[in-house]
Design an enzyme around this catalytic site. Structure first.
Site: not given
Ligand SMILES: Cc1ncc(COP(=O)(O)O)c(C=O)c1O
Length: 402
Positions: A205
Protein backbone atom coordinates in the site's frame (compact mmCIF):
# COMPACT_ATOMS: atom_id res chain seq x y z
CA UNK A 1 16.72 -5.66 -24.07
CA UNK A 2 16.26 -8.83 -26.13
CA UNK A 3 13.58 -8.69 -28.80
CA UNK A 4 10.81 -11.10 -27.91
CA UNK A 5 10.61 -13.60 -30.74
CA UNK A 6 7.16 -14.90 -31.59
CA UNK A 7 7.34 -18.02 -29.38
CA UNK A 8 6.02 -21.52 -29.81
CA UNK A 9 3.84 -22.66 -26.88
CA UNK A 10 6.58 -24.93 -25.48
CA UNK A 11 9.07 -22.06 -25.53
CA UNK A 12 6.55 -19.80 -23.90
CA UNK A 13 6.15 -22.21 -21.02
CA UNK A 14 9.89 -22.17 -20.36
CA UNK A 15 10.39 -18.43 -20.82
CA UNK A 16 9.81 -17.78 -17.09
CA UNK A 17 13.19 -19.42 -16.48
CA UNK A 18 15.02 -16.94 -18.73
CA UNK A 19 17.75 -15.01 -16.89
CA UNK A 20 17.47 -11.36 -15.88
CA UNK A 21 19.38 -9.18 -18.37
CA UNK A 22 22.87 -8.53 -16.96
CA UNK A 23 23.21 -5.02 -15.57
CA UNK A 24 19.47 -4.40 -15.37
CA UNK A 25 18.36 -4.61 -11.75
CA UNK A 26 15.10 -6.42 -11.11
CA UNK A 27 12.24 -3.96 -10.99
CA UNK A 28 9.43 -5.24 -8.76
CA UNK A 29 5.89 -3.98 -9.36
CA UNK A 30 6.03 -2.31 -5.96
CA UNK A 31 8.45 -1.64 -3.13
CA UNK A 32 7.96 0.30 0.13
CA UNK A 33 10.18 3.31 0.89
CA UNK A 34 11.26 3.30 4.54
CA UNK A 35 13.70 5.97 5.75
CA UNK A 36 16.58 5.55 8.21
CA UNK A 37 14.82 7.60 10.87
CA UNK A 38 11.94 5.12 10.87
CA UNK A 39 14.34 2.19 11.08
CA UNK A 40 16.10 3.86 14.05
CA UNK A 41 12.70 4.58 15.60
CA UNK A 42 11.76 0.91 15.35
CA UNK A 43 15.01 -0.03 17.09
CA UNK A 44 14.12 2.42 19.88
CA UNK A 45 10.71 0.79 20.35
CA UNK A 46 12.34 -2.64 20.41
CA UNK A 47 14.69 -1.43 23.16
CA UNK A 48 11.93 0.33 25.10
CA UNK A 49 10.50 -2.82 26.65
CA UNK A 50 6.96 -2.07 25.32
CA UNK A 51 6.38 -3.93 22.08
CA UNK A 52 2.68 -4.55 21.70
CA UNK A 53 -0.17 -1.99 21.59
CA UNK A 54 0.81 1.01 23.70
CA UNK A 55 1.89 4.63 23.36
CA UNK A 56 2.97 4.37 19.70
CA UNK A 57 -0.41 2.96 18.65
CA UNK A 58 -2.17 5.82 20.50
CA UNK A 59 0.11 8.35 18.81
CA UNK A 60 -0.43 6.76 15.38
CA UNK A 61 -4.21 6.83 15.89
CA UNK A 62 -4.02 10.52 16.86
CA UNK A 63 -2.03 11.35 13.69
CA UNK A 64 -4.45 9.32 11.55
CA UNK A 65 -7.40 11.09 13.12
CA UNK A 66 -5.81 14.49 12.35
CA UNK A 67 -5.28 13.32 8.78
CA UNK A 68 -8.96 12.30 8.57
CA UNK A 69 -10.29 15.68 9.66
CA UNK A 70 -10.54 14.83 13.37
CA UNK A 71 -12.81 11.78 12.95
CA UNK A 72 -12.30 8.87 15.38
CA UNK A 73 -9.77 6.38 13.99
CA UNK A 74 -8.64 3.07 15.47
CA UNK A 75 -5.64 1.03 14.29
CA UNK A 76 -5.70 -2.75 13.73
CA UNK A 77 -3.38 -5.50 12.56
CA UNK A 78 -4.95 -5.70 9.08
CA UNK A 79 -7.27 -3.88 6.74
CA UNK A 80 -9.39 -7.01 6.43
CA UNK A 81 -10.42 -7.06 10.09
CA UNK A 82 -11.41 -3.39 10.02
CA UNK A 83 -14.09 -4.19 7.42
CA UNK A 84 -15.33 -7.21 9.34
CA UNK A 85 -15.53 -5.09 12.48
CA UNK A 86 -17.37 -2.29 10.65
CA UNK A 87 -19.94 -4.84 9.48
CA UNK A 88 -20.35 -6.12 13.05
CA UNK A 89 -20.72 -2.61 14.48
CA UNK A 90 -23.40 -1.99 11.83
CA UNK A 91 -25.22 -5.09 13.10
CA UNK A 92 -24.89 -6.93 9.79
CA UNK A 93 -25.12 -10.72 9.90
CA UNK A 94 -27.16 -13.72 8.76
CA UNK A 95 -30.10 -12.86 6.51
CA UNK A 96 -28.54 -9.58 5.38
CA UNK A 97 -27.09 -8.63 1.99
CA UNK A 98 -24.15 -6.36 1.27
CA UNK A 99 -23.55 -4.95 -2.22
CA UNK A 100 -19.97 -5.03 -3.45
CA UNK A 101 -17.68 -5.38 -6.47
CA UNK A 102 -16.37 -8.66 -7.91
CA UNK A 103 -13.06 -7.01 -8.91
CA UNK A 104 -11.07 -6.67 -5.71
CA UNK A 105 -8.80 -8.49 -3.32
CA UNK A 106 -10.94 -11.37 -2.05
CA UNK A 107 -10.90 -9.90 1.48
CA UNK A 108 -13.58 -7.44 0.34
CA UNK A 109 -16.24 -10.11 0.02
CA UNK A 110 -14.77 -12.68 2.41
CA UNK A 111 -15.55 -10.35 5.32
CA UNK A 112 -19.21 -10.29 4.26
CA UNK A 113 -19.28 -14.10 4.36
CA UNK A 114 -17.36 -14.06 7.66
CA UNK A 115 -20.17 -12.19 9.43
CA UNK A 116 -22.74 -14.59 7.95
CA UNK A 117 -24.19 -12.14 5.42
CA UNK A 118 -24.49 -12.53 1.63
CA UNK A 119 -22.31 -10.60 -0.83
CA UNK A 120 -24.36 -9.24 -3.74
CA UNK A 121 -22.00 -8.45 -6.59
CA UNK A 122 -22.53 -5.65 -9.09
CA UNK A 123 -20.38 -5.58 -12.22
CA UNK A 124 -17.69 -2.95 -12.69
CA UNK A 125 -17.71 0.07 -14.94
CA UNK A 126 -15.06 -0.99 -17.49
CA UNK A 127 -13.70 2.57 -17.66
CA UNK A 128 -13.01 3.10 -13.95
CA UNK A 129 -12.82 -0.61 -13.01
CA UNK A 130 -14.80 0.26 -9.87
CA UNK A 131 -18.31 -0.91 -9.03
CA UNK A 132 -20.83 0.43 -11.56
CA UNK A 133 -23.00 2.54 -9.28
CA UNK A 134 -25.66 2.84 -12.00
CA UNK A 135 -26.42 -0.85 -11.49
CA UNK A 136 -26.61 -0.79 -7.70
CA UNK A 137 -30.21 0.29 -7.13
CA UNK A 138 -31.53 -2.67 -9.15
CA UNK A 139 -29.79 -5.03 -6.69
CA UNK A 140 -31.25 -3.52 -3.51
CA UNK A 141 -33.77 -5.77 -1.71
CA UNK A 142 -35.48 -5.57 1.70
CA UNK A 143 -32.48 -7.53 3.06
CA UNK A 144 -29.82 -5.10 1.83
CA UNK A 145 -28.04 -3.44 4.73
CA UNK A 146 -24.85 -1.94 3.28
CA UNK A 147 -22.77 -1.04 0.25
CA UNK A 148 -19.08 -1.97 0.34
CA UNK A 149 -17.35 -0.33 -2.64
CA UNK A 150 -13.62 -0.45 -3.44
CA UNK A 151 -11.39 2.35 -4.79
CA UNK A 152 -9.41 0.05 -7.09
CA UNK A 153 -5.85 1.25 -7.67
CA UNK A 154 -6.72 4.25 -5.50
CA UNK A 155 -9.20 5.78 -7.97
CA UNK A 156 -12.10 6.98 -5.82
CA UNK A 157 -15.60 5.71 -6.41
CA UNK A 158 -17.99 8.65 -7.00
CA UNK A 159 -18.76 9.54 -3.38
CA UNK A 160 -21.70 11.83 -4.25
CA UNK A 161 -23.48 9.07 -6.18
CA UNK A 162 -22.56 6.44 -3.58
CA UNK A 163 -23.91 8.37 -0.60
CA UNK A 164 -27.01 9.46 -2.53
CA UNK A 165 -27.88 5.75 -2.87
CA UNK A 166 -26.99 4.93 0.75
CA UNK A 167 -29.12 7.81 2.00
CA UNK A 168 -32.10 7.02 -0.25
CA UNK A 169 -32.23 3.39 0.95
CA UNK A 170 -30.91 4.01 4.49
CA UNK A 171 -27.95 1.72 4.00
CA UNK A 172 -24.64 1.73 5.83
CA UNK A 173 -21.52 2.30 3.75
CA UNK A 174 -18.22 0.59 4.40
CA UNK A 175 -15.67 2.20 2.10
CA UNK A 176 -12.98 -0.34 1.25
CA UNK A 177 -10.36 2.37 0.86
CA UNK A 178 -7.52 -0.12 1.40
CA UNK A 179 -5.86 1.25 -1.73
CA UNK A 180 -6.91 4.91 -1.60
CA UNK A 181 -5.07 6.37 1.38
CA UNK A 182 -3.96 9.79 0.10
CA UNK A 183 -6.70 10.04 -2.54
CA UNK A 184 -9.31 12.78 -2.44
CA UNK A 185 -12.88 13.29 -3.59
CA UNK A 186 -13.71 16.86 -4.67
CA UNK A 187 -10.82 18.23 -2.60
CA UNK A 188 -11.65 16.26 0.57
CA UNK A 189 -9.41 13.46 1.74
CA UNK A 190 -10.82 9.95 1.55
CA UNK A 191 -11.43 9.17 5.23
CA UNK A 192 -12.35 12.73 6.17
CA UNK A 193 -16.01 12.27 5.22
CA UNK A 194 -18.48 9.43 4.82
CA UNK A 195 -19.55 6.50 6.99
CA UNK A 196 -17.05 3.72 7.85
CA UNK A 197 -13.76 4.05 5.97
CA UNK A 198 -11.27 1.18 5.99
CA UNK A 199 -7.58 1.53 5.08
CA UNK A 200 -4.86 -1.10 4.76
CA UNK A 201 -1.18 -0.60 5.55
CA UNK A 202 0.03 -3.83 3.93
CA UNK A 203 3.55 -3.36 2.42
CA UNK A 204 2.09 -2.96 -1.09
CA UNK A 205 0.00 0.00 0.00
CA UNK A 206 1.02 3.65 -0.33
CA UNK A 207 2.10 3.72 3.31
CA UNK A 208 2.80 0.65 5.40
CA UNK A 209 2.93 -0.66 8.96
CA UNK A 210 4.21 -4.01 7.55
CA UNK A 211 0.79 -5.54 8.23
CA UNK A 212 -1.96 -3.31 9.55
CA UNK A 213 -4.90 -1.09 8.85
CA UNK A 214 -7.23 1.43 10.39
CA UNK A 215 -10.92 2.16 10.56
CA UNK A 216 -12.44 5.64 10.49
CA UNK A 217 -15.62 5.72 12.55
CA UNK A 218 -18.51 8.10 13.13
CA UNK A 219 -18.44 8.69 16.87
CA UNK A 220 -16.84 7.62 20.16
CA UNK A 221 -19.55 5.02 20.78
CA UNK A 222 -18.58 3.20 17.57
CA UNK A 223 -14.89 3.67 18.42
CA UNK A 224 -15.40 1.99 21.81
CA UNK A 225 -17.17 -0.94 20.11
CA UNK A 226 -14.30 -1.17 17.60
CA UNK A 227 -11.86 -1.39 20.53
CA UNK A 228 -13.90 -4.24 22.01
CA UNK A 229 -14.04 -6.16 18.76
CA UNK A 230 -10.30 -5.56 18.40
CA UNK A 231 -9.39 -7.33 21.63
CA UNK A 232 -11.59 -10.17 22.87
CA UNK A 233 -14.58 -7.94 23.61
CA UNK A 234 -12.87 -6.66 26.75
CA UNK A 235 -13.80 -3.40 28.48
CA UNK A 236 -11.49 -2.27 31.30
CA UNK A 237 -12.41 0.02 34.16
CA UNK A 238 -10.03 1.28 36.84
CA UNK A 239 -6.97 -0.74 37.75
CA UNK A 240 -8.52 -4.16 37.96
CA UNK A 241 -11.99 -3.95 36.42
CA UNK A 242 -12.66 -6.11 33.39
CA UNK A 243 -15.88 -7.01 31.63
CA UNK A 244 -16.61 -8.95 28.43
CA UNK A 245 -19.96 -8.44 26.69
CA UNK A 246 -19.32 -9.52 23.09
CA UNK A 247 -17.10 -11.92 21.13
CA UNK A 248 -14.08 -9.97 19.99
CA UNK A 249 -10.91 -11.17 18.29
CA UNK A 250 -7.19 -10.51 18.42
CA UNK A 251 -6.75 -7.67 15.98
CA UNK A 252 -4.54 -5.16 17.81
CA UNK A 253 -1.60 -3.42 16.12
CA UNK A 254 1.81 -3.60 17.80
CA UNK A 255 3.80 -0.52 18.85
CA UNK A 256 6.62 -1.71 16.57
CA UNK A 257 4.26 -1.62 13.58
CA UNK A 258 2.75 1.71 14.70
CA UNK A 259 6.24 3.23 14.79
CA UNK A 260 6.70 2.22 11.14
CA UNK A 261 3.39 3.92 10.34
CA UNK A 262 4.39 7.07 12.24
CA UNK A 263 7.52 7.26 10.11
CA UNK A 264 5.55 6.71 6.90
CA UNK A 265 2.61 9.07 7.37
CA UNK A 266 4.57 12.35 7.01
CA UNK A 267 5.77 11.13 3.58
CA UNK A 268 2.32 10.29 2.24
CA UNK A 269 1.77 13.48 0.22
CA UNK A 270 5.27 13.30 -1.24
CA UNK A 271 4.73 9.62 -2.16
CA UNK A 272 1.41 10.46 -3.82
CA UNK A 273 3.00 13.30 -5.82
CA UNK A 274 5.76 10.98 -7.02
CA UNK A 275 3.29 8.29 -7.99
CA UNK A 276 1.26 10.83 -9.99
CA UNK A 277 4.40 12.00 -11.76
CA UNK A 278 5.27 8.41 -12.72
CA UNK A 279 1.71 7.74 -13.87
CA UNK A 280 1.91 10.81 -16.12
CA UNK A 281 5.08 9.37 -17.68
CA UNK A 282 3.27 6.08 -18.30
CA UNK A 283 0.55 8.02 -20.15
CA UNK A 284 3.07 10.08 -22.09
CA UNK A 285 4.77 6.90 -23.32
CA UNK A 286 1.79 4.55 -23.68
CA UNK A 287 -0.81 6.93 -25.06
CA UNK A 288 0.90 7.28 -28.45
CA UNK A 289 -0.47 6.25 -31.87
CA UNK A 290 1.92 3.29 -32.08
CA UNK A 291 1.07 2.01 -28.62
CA UNK A 292 -2.66 2.72 -29.00
CA UNK A 293 -2.57 0.42 -32.04
CA UNK A 294 -1.53 -2.44 -29.71
CA UNK A 295 -4.95 -2.26 -28.05
CA UNK A 296 -3.87 -1.90 -24.43
CA UNK A 297 -6.55 -0.29 -22.28
CA UNK A 298 -5.21 2.38 -19.96
CA UNK A 299 -6.71 3.51 -16.65
CA UNK A 300 -8.61 6.82 -16.46
CA UNK A 301 -6.05 9.67 -16.66
CA UNK A 302 -6.88 11.18 -13.26
CA UNK A 303 -4.09 13.29 -11.74
CA UNK A 304 -5.96 15.13 -9.03
CA UNK A 305 -8.03 12.67 -7.00
CA UNK A 306 -6.49 9.20 -7.22
CA UNK A 307 -3.27 8.28 -5.41
CA UNK A 308 -2.02 5.95 -8.18
CA UNK A 309 -1.74 3.02 -5.82
CA UNK A 310 -1.24 0.93 -8.97
CA UNK A 311 -0.81 1.51 -12.68
CA UNK A 312 -2.82 -1.20 -14.43
CA UNK A 313 -3.30 -1.88 -18.11
CA UNK A 314 -5.82 -4.32 -19.54
CA UNK A 315 -4.38 -6.57 -22.21
CA UNK A 316 -6.31 -6.95 -25.50
CA UNK A 317 -7.15 -10.65 -25.11
CA UNK A 318 -8.91 -10.86 -28.49
CA UNK A 319 -5.82 -9.53 -30.33
CA UNK A 320 -3.20 -11.73 -28.67
CA UNK A 321 -1.76 -15.18 -29.30
CA UNK A 322 -0.24 -15.25 -25.81
CA UNK A 323 -1.87 -15.54 -22.44
CA UNK A 324 -1.27 -12.98 -19.68
CA UNK A 325 0.86 -15.48 -17.80
CA UNK A 326 3.24 -15.78 -20.79
CA UNK A 327 3.54 -12.02 -21.07
CA UNK A 328 4.28 -11.79 -17.35
CA UNK A 329 6.89 -14.55 -17.65
CA UNK A 330 8.64 -12.78 -20.51
CA UNK A 331 8.65 -9.46 -18.64
CA UNK A 332 10.05 -11.28 -15.62
CA UNK A 333 12.77 -12.76 -17.84
CA UNK A 334 13.96 -9.22 -18.65
CA UNK A 335 13.83 -8.19 -14.99
CA UNK A 336 10.40 -6.56 -14.81
CA UNK A 337 7.92 -7.58 -12.16
CA UNK A 338 4.19 -7.38 -12.77
CA UNK A 339 1.13 -8.44 -10.80
CA UNK A 340 -2.49 -9.49 -11.18
CA UNK A 341 -4.91 -7.38 -9.13
CA UNK A 342 -7.28 -9.20 -9.31
CA UNK A 343 -8.97 -12.31 -10.70
CA UNK A 344 -12.76 -11.89 -10.50
CA UNK A 345 -13.85 -12.97 -7.02
CA UNK A 346 -17.10 -14.72 -8.00
CA UNK A 347 -15.17 -17.28 -10.09
CA UNK A 348 -13.12 -18.60 -7.16
CA UNK A 349 -14.17 -22.13 -6.09
CA UNK A 350 -15.66 -20.91 -2.81
CA UNK A 351 -17.90 -18.44 -4.64
CA UNK A 352 -18.81 -20.84 -7.45
CA UNK A 353 -20.02 -23.23 -4.73
CA UNK A 354 -22.32 -20.45 -3.55
CA UNK A 355 -23.85 -20.19 -7.02
CA UNK A 356 -21.91 -17.69 -9.10
CA UNK A 357 -20.65 -18.71 -12.52
CA UNK A 358 -18.94 -17.57 -15.73
CA UNK A 359 -20.72 -14.76 -17.51
CA UNK A 360 -22.36 -13.28 -14.39
CA UNK A 361 -20.23 -10.11 -14.48
CA UNK A 362 -18.64 -9.85 -17.95
CA UNK A 363 -16.67 -6.63 -17.38
CA UNK A 364 -15.13 -7.86 -14.13
CA UNK A 365 -14.33 -11.21 -15.77
CA UNK A 366 -12.61 -9.60 -18.74
CA UNK A 367 -10.59 -7.38 -16.42
CA UNK A 368 -9.90 -10.35 -14.13
CA UNK A 369 -8.40 -12.31 -17.03
CA UNK A 370 -6.45 -9.45 -18.59
CA UNK A 371 -5.56 -6.81 -16.02
CA UNK A 372 -1.84 -6.36 -15.44
CA UNK A 373 -0.20 -4.23 -12.76
CA UNK A 374 2.99 -2.53 -13.97
CA UNK A 375 5.79 -1.32 -11.67
CA UNK A 376 4.94 1.89 -9.82
CA UNK A 377 6.46 2.99 -6.53
CA UNK A 378 7.97 6.26 -5.31
CA UNK A 379 11.64 5.26 -5.68
CA UNK A 380 11.26 4.65 -9.42
CA UNK A 381 12.78 7.00 -11.99
CA UNK A 382 11.64 8.04 -15.47
CA UNK A 383 14.15 5.56 -16.96
CA UNK A 384 12.39 2.70 -15.16
CA UNK A 385 9.06 3.64 -16.74
CA UNK A 386 10.73 3.91 -20.15
CA UNK A 387 12.17 0.44 -19.67
CA UNK A 388 8.78 -1.03 -18.69
CA UNK A 389 6.95 0.59 -21.60
CA UNK A 390 9.56 -0.49 -24.14
CA UNK A 391 9.46 -4.06 -22.87
CA UNK A 392 5.67 -4.18 -22.68
CA UNK A 393 5.20 -2.72 -26.16
CA UNK A 394 7.76 -5.15 -27.59
CA UNK A 395 6.21 -8.23 -26.01
CA UNK A 396 2.67 -7.24 -27.02
CA UNK A 397 3.76 -6.46 -30.57
CA UNK A 398 5.48 -9.84 -30.83
CA UNK A 399 2.32 -11.62 -29.71
CA UNK A 400 -0.33 -9.89 -31.82
CA UNK A 401 -2.48 -12.20 -33.94
CA UNK A 402 -1.35 -12.12 -37.58
C1 LIG B 1 -8.99 -3.67 -2.01
C2 LIG B 1 -8.47 -4.30 -0.77
N1 LIG B 1 -9.31 -4.62 0.21
C3 LIG B 1 -8.87 -5.15 1.36
C4 LIG B 1 -7.54 -5.41 1.58
C5 LIG B 1 -7.14 -6.07 2.85
O1 LIG B 1 -6.14 -5.43 3.53
P1 LIG B 1 -5.11 -6.28 4.43
O2 LIG B 1 -4.24 -7.05 3.53
O3 LIG B 1 -4.39 -5.22 5.20
O4 LIG B 1 -5.94 -7.13 5.32
C6 LIG B 1 -6.61 -5.08 0.58
C7 LIG B 1 -5.17 -5.29 0.77
O5 LIG B 1 -4.56 -6.22 0.46
C8 LIG B 1 -7.09 -4.53 -0.63
O6 LIG B 1 -6.25 -4.23 -1.62
Amino acid sequence: MPTPARPEPAERASSSAAPVKPGAPYLPFTRPTIDDETIAGVAEVLRSGWLTSGPKVKEFEARLSEYCGGRPVRAFNSGTCTMEIALRIAGIGPGHEVITTPLSWVATSNVILAVGAKPVFVDIDPRTRNIDLKQVEAKITPNTRAILPVDLAGLPVDRDYLYAISKKYQLRTIEDAAQSFGSTWKGKRIGATGDFVSFSFHPNKNITTIEGGCLVLNDEKEAKLAEQYRLQGVVRTGNDGMEVSLVGGKFNLTDVAARVGLGQLPHLDEFTAKRRELARIYFELLDTPANRALGLRLPPPDFTQGNWHMFQVILPEEKLIAARTDIMAWLHSVGIGTGVHYPAIHLFALYRKLGWTDGDFPHAEYAGRNILTLPLFPAMARADVVRVVEALSAVIEAHLKP
